[in-house]
Enzyme design. Structure first.
Site, PDB file in Angstrom:
ATOM      1  CD  GLU A  53      -2.871  -0.840   2.515  1.00 49.70           C
ATOM      2  OE1 GLU A  53      -4.022  -1.289   2.465  1.00 49.70           O
ATOM      3  OE2 GLU A  53      -2.406  -0.269   3.535  1.00 49.70           O
ATOM      4  CB  CYS A  54       0.793   4.337   0.008  1.00 46.76           C
ATOM      5  SG  CYS A  54       1.025   6.095  -0.373  1.00 46.76           S
ATOM      6  N   GLY A  55       3.481   3.459   0.216  1.00 45.10           N
ATOM      7  CA  GLY A  55       4.917   3.247   0.350  1.00 45.10           C
ATOM      8  C   GLY A  55       5.311   1.837  -0.050  1.00 45.10           C
ATOM      9  CB  SER A 105      -3.513  -0.279  -4.302  1.00 44.01           C
ATOM     10  OG  SER A 105      -4.408   0.820  -4.342  1.00 44.01           O
TER      11      SER A 105
END
Length: 441
Positions: free
Chosen positions: A329-331, A428
């Site tokens: 997720e993200c990072g 994502s």
């Protein structure tokens, strides 16, 4: 049962919510009270600061991301075991998902949890207008129980006297204090907000300064006297046996530090054991696990160290190529890609599990809530169950046009509801809240 709880809300971001929240937590701890921290909305940074003072995890409460039953359980089960619960609001009191609805706002949370609200207003360079702002917030939604206002960044005793006189003339709530301008207690910030608690910015000297400032200039006794609430601890969410091996490895260190504490609770309720590891420091992945979970954080600040840890990057790539379940997720998305370009232009090799590069930008690329549904099951994520989450990132993806990578998410808004899967690796920008998974168990 009876307990105490209150919520700190402001007219907008920058009002001083974090300063007042941390100072009150420190003052209450000094009185020997067991303090439970909460944070309204999808924020990871403020809870990490709360934890430094209270000594316990601070929990996110979000009326839009979390189903009502889970929200109630999360709040009541923890507040019942504390002497006092302190909830820090997000943005302005009435700011939420929509401009014409309270959905997702601090105000909606206060009404839903039936907790009183303490306003904090940045009164710098303000006099009678402060009363207009207070009166507007008090009368805007009568269901919100505002018990008083604390003015922040006041110029001195004479300034506070002016503010008190204005509020007494036009408002129905008392002034509970005035915090003078004090740059010594200001929290440093960076591109995603304040520094994390683990970064050492909230040392004992600063905690003592916050405690002294609030104890001296805020009527803590009145806040406590007005904060009695009744809580009924709702039934614990039943556990379930997962169809997969019962261990999930979670990357957790300075680079990967953005997690909702309740997501771990959900995974445990689903029957999983959590094993933490560090992509910064560990040479190898944990063994005998069914999924590797890379959350958000600051991989861009630790890109060189992450890149130099070649054995870990190779292990992650090998796991992905061997069809192990890998979720980012993200990072985590940034780490699972091919390269990460920092804001100074330096490019660092990452794991290469997915065919894209990420580049840090000078401004925010995406912000806001989203709801997603997977096109097919992915480990504990079920395509039949829509999940809600939030996006907040300064990096951008560059996808190689010669390499195919399909979006396996659908949802709203469509520009945010994107998740990319290759084999059993899914990444994502959306930080999902897993509580929606328990609605169907």
């Amino acid at each position: 049962m009876k307990t105490k709880a209150f919520l700190i809300a402001g007219a907008g971001s920058g009002a001083g919510k974090t300063t007042l929240t941390l100072g009150l937590m420190a003052a209450l701890k000094k009185r020997g009270m067991n303090v439970q921290g909460f944070k309204a909305g999808p924020d990871y940074i403020d809870p990490s600061l709360h934890r430094i003072i209270t000594g316990a995890p601070s929990i996110n409460l979000d009326t839009w991301m979390m189903p009502y039953d889970f929200l109630q359980h999360s709040f009541t089960s923890r507040s019942a075991n504390a002497d006092v619960s302190v909830i820090e609001g997000v943005m302005g009191l009435h700011d939420g998902r929509e401009p014409d609805s309270p959905t997702g706002s601090t105000a909606e949370l206060a009404v839903t949890m039936n907790v009183p609200v303490v306003l904090v207003i940045n009164a710098s360079a303000m006099a009678r207008t402060a009363a207009a702002i207070v009166n507007g917030l008090v009368t805007f939604d009568p269901a919100v129980n505002i018990i008083g206002v604390v003015f922040n960044r006041i110029g001195g005793p004479k300034h506070l006297d002016i503010l008190k006189k204005a509020v007494k003339a036009y408002c129905t709530v008392p002034v509970l204090g005035g915090i003078p301008k004090n740059e010594d207690i200001a929290m440093p910030s960076r591109h995603l907000g304040l520094f994390m608690g683990e970064d050492g910015v909230l040392d004992q000297e600063k905690i003592n300064g916050l405690e002294t400032l609030v104890s001296t200039h805020v009527d803590v006794d009145t806040i406590l006297r007005c904060s009695d609430i009744d809580v009924t601890v709702t039934q614990a969410i039943p556990a379930a046996s997962p169809p997969w091996p019962k261990r999930i490895a979670v990357a957790r260190d300075e680079a990967f530090c953005f997690y909702y504490e309740d997501n771990f609770e959900v995974l445990k309720r689903l029957g999983y054991e959590i094993k933490f590891f560090s992509p910064l420091k560990d040479a190898h992945l944990p063994r005998n696990v069914s999924l590797y979970y890379f959350g958000g954080g600051y991989p861009e600040l630790y890109a060189q160290t992450l890149s130099k840890n070649r054995s870990m990057r190779a292990a992650v790539l090998a796991a992905s190529r061997n069809n192990a379940f890998v979720y980012g997720e993200c990072g985590g998305l940034m780490y699972l890609g091919e390269t990460l370009t920092a804001q100074d232009g330096k490019r660092f090799p990452m794991c290469g599990c997915l065919p894209y590069q990420t580049v840090m930008k000078g401004r925010l690329q995406s912000l806001g809530y989203t709801e997603v549904r997977l096109q097919e099951d992915f480990h504990f994520l079920r395509h039949a169950i829509p999940l809600r989450g939030h996006c907040f990132h300064y990096s951008d993806m560059i996808v190689d046009s010669h390499k195919r990578m399909d979006n396996v998410y659908t949802g709203t808004p469509p520009e945010k509801a994107k998740g990319y899967r290759v084999r059993n690796t899914l990444a994502s920008y959306v930080h999902l809240h897993f509580s929606g998974l328990l609605k169907e168990t």
